[in-house]
Design a protein around this motif. Sequence first.
Motif, PDB file in Angstrom:
ATOM      1  N   ALA A 245     108.153  56.792 -56.210  1.00  0.00           N
ATOM      2  CA  ALA A 245     109.521  56.347 -56.460  1.00  0.00           C
ATOM      3  C   ALA A 245     109.891  55.170 -55.567  1.00  0.00           C
TER       4      ALA A 245
ATOM      5  N   SER B  99     108.196  52.031 -56.761  1.00  0.00           N
ATOM      6  CA  SER B  99     108.818  51.519 -57.975  1.00  0.00           C
ATOM      7  C   SER B  99     110.108  50.764 -57.657  1.00  0.00           C
ATOM      8  N   ILE B 100     110.906  51.303 -56.755  1.00  0.00           N
ATOM      9  CA  ILE B 100     112.154  50.639 -56.362  1.00  0.00           C
ATOM     10  C   ILE B 100     111.850  49.303 -55.686  1.00  0.00           C
TER      11      ILE B 100
ATOM     12  N   SER C 175     110.793  46.718 -58.179  1.00  0.00           N
ATOM     13  CA  SER C 175     111.940  46.250 -58.963  1.00  0.00           C
ATOM     14  C   SER C 175     112.748  45.217 -58.196  1.00  0.00           C
ATOM     15  N   LEU C 176     112.995  45.472 -56.916  1.00  0.00           N
ATOM     16  CA  LEU C 176     113.780  44.544 -56.101  1.00  0.00           C
ATOM     17  C   LEU C 176     113.037  43.225 -55.893  1.00  0.00           C
TER      18      LEU C 176
ATOM     19  N   LEU D 166     120.340  50.240 -52.440  1.00  0.00           N
ATOM     20  CA  LEU D 166     119.421  51.356 -52.658  1.00  0.00           C
ATOM     21  C   LEU D 166     120.120  52.551 -53.290  1.00  0.00           C
TER      22      LEU D 166
ATOM     23  N   PHE E  29     119.679  52.920 -56.927  1.00  0.00           N
ATOM     24  CA  PHE E  29     118.372  53.333 -57.434  1.00  0.00           C
ATOM     25  C   PHE E  29     118.074  54.809 -57.190  1.00  0.00           C
ATOM     26  N   THR E  30     118.505  55.332 -56.050  1.00  0.00           N
ATOM     27  CA  THR E  30     118.157  56.716 -55.734  1.00  0.00           C
ATOM     28  C   THR E  30     119.125  57.286 -54.698  1.00  0.00           C
TER      29      THR E  30
ATOM     30  N   ARG F 293     114.658  56.561 -49.995  1.00  0.00           N
ATOM     31  CA  ARG F 293     115.414  55.462 -49.386  1.00  0.00           C
ATOM     32  C   ARG F 293     114.810  55.070 -48.040  1.00  0.00           C
TER      33      ARG F 293
ATOM     34  N   VAL G  50     111.713  52.941 -48.617  1.00  0.00           N
ATOM     35  CA  VAL G  50     112.034  51.582 -49.058  1.00  0.00           C
ATOM     36  C   VAL G  50     112.592  50.760 -47.903  1.00  0.00           C
TER      37      VAL G  50
END
Length: 415
Positions: A237, A240-241, A244-245, A306, A309-310, A316, A319
């Motif tokens: 996860a 993936s975040i 995307s960013l 963030l 996204f989650t 978090r 990320v």
Amino acid sequence: MDTAMLGRHATASLAAFALTVAVYTPATATVAGAMRGVMPFVAAHDDDPDALVPVVRDGIWLGIVTGLLGAGAVCAVPLIGLVSGVPGETLSALGPLPLLLAASVLVAAVGNSATSTLVGLGRSKLVMRAGTTGTAAAVLLSLTLVNGVGPFDGLGLPGAGVAMLVSSLISAVVAHWGLRRSTILAGHPLTLGRPHPRAVLELAGVGVPLAATVLIKFAVLGVLAIAAARVGTVSAAAHSIAVSLVSLMFTAAVAIGQATIPLMAPYLKAKDVRGLRAAVRAGAKTALGAVVLLGCVLAVLRGPVLSLFTHDPAARHQVLALIPLMLLVVVTDALQAVFGFGLIAIRNTVPSLIAFAVCYGLLAMAAVPLTALGGLTALWLALFGANVLLVVGQVGFFHQRSGRLAAPEAALGRT
């Protein structure tokens, strides 16, 4: 928007959508990459509509051919899913979606022939108009067609396909309308006519290596996603975040890189190597400024961003720990992209393909073992290292190939 709407509709619908989009996204990106090869040919005739008309027609034929190939791949989603062992529940939920998105790929390819021409002519505002119109239609249709509104129950998954197809159609129509009404081609007939195989192949000679480069990048990013997933659900996860960013910030570099192509055209006509290189350096500085600015915004607003996204604190945290590496990755990716567009401008795109094949090939081989040893940090360090090598390769190739363009008298003078 489609993902959010389908997630509220049915889990099987969302899974079927994800399966189809896993093929649709690289197909459309590959077609768009191939159509970028039209840009330097357009820029070379930006002041001569009579010479430009056949280029535009041949570009449309290239869009049709590549669009049909991409559409064929999307049509094969049920077969791909069956061979890959996708659950029967997901396959039965597909319905007409693959056919709808296959049509969307073909329509988008024809639309890309117009947007590539507009970019080559330096008319990016018309491209933005086409894109925003299509996006607005997609959002409106997704909100109404998927889950319905009022007494209308909605179409579910087919509604998402219809929304994407209509969005592509609207974008294509607006782009072609702008090309025919608001450029030097106004008043010139742009009927398709018969194809000119030699001219189409010349366009493909620049565009197809770009398409292959896009495929390599998507394939290796898929390998990185698998490597992250092997660590655990939270790591998958977080990865993936982060992707995307970074992809969102990288979009700015792609836009700036494309914008350098028409600016380089006068220098290319004059065989002014110094001017060509100065234009690419200006593009690189602008792209760096854009991604650094976006990176600073991300760093400052990391909490609110963030949260979109989650809400998982573990994801978090991972990320947040990756943000410095993410910024390094996007900066190096922006640099290599701008010099890659420099190679597009001089119609020499095979070196970019070679650079990606080598650098991302090494990354693909190292991703799983490195991630097993050092987790996401090691994976993103490897991605950063691959991008550094790409910068070296793209810059080196551009300087080498642009140097060959020097006018004979200039080369004699240096001797």
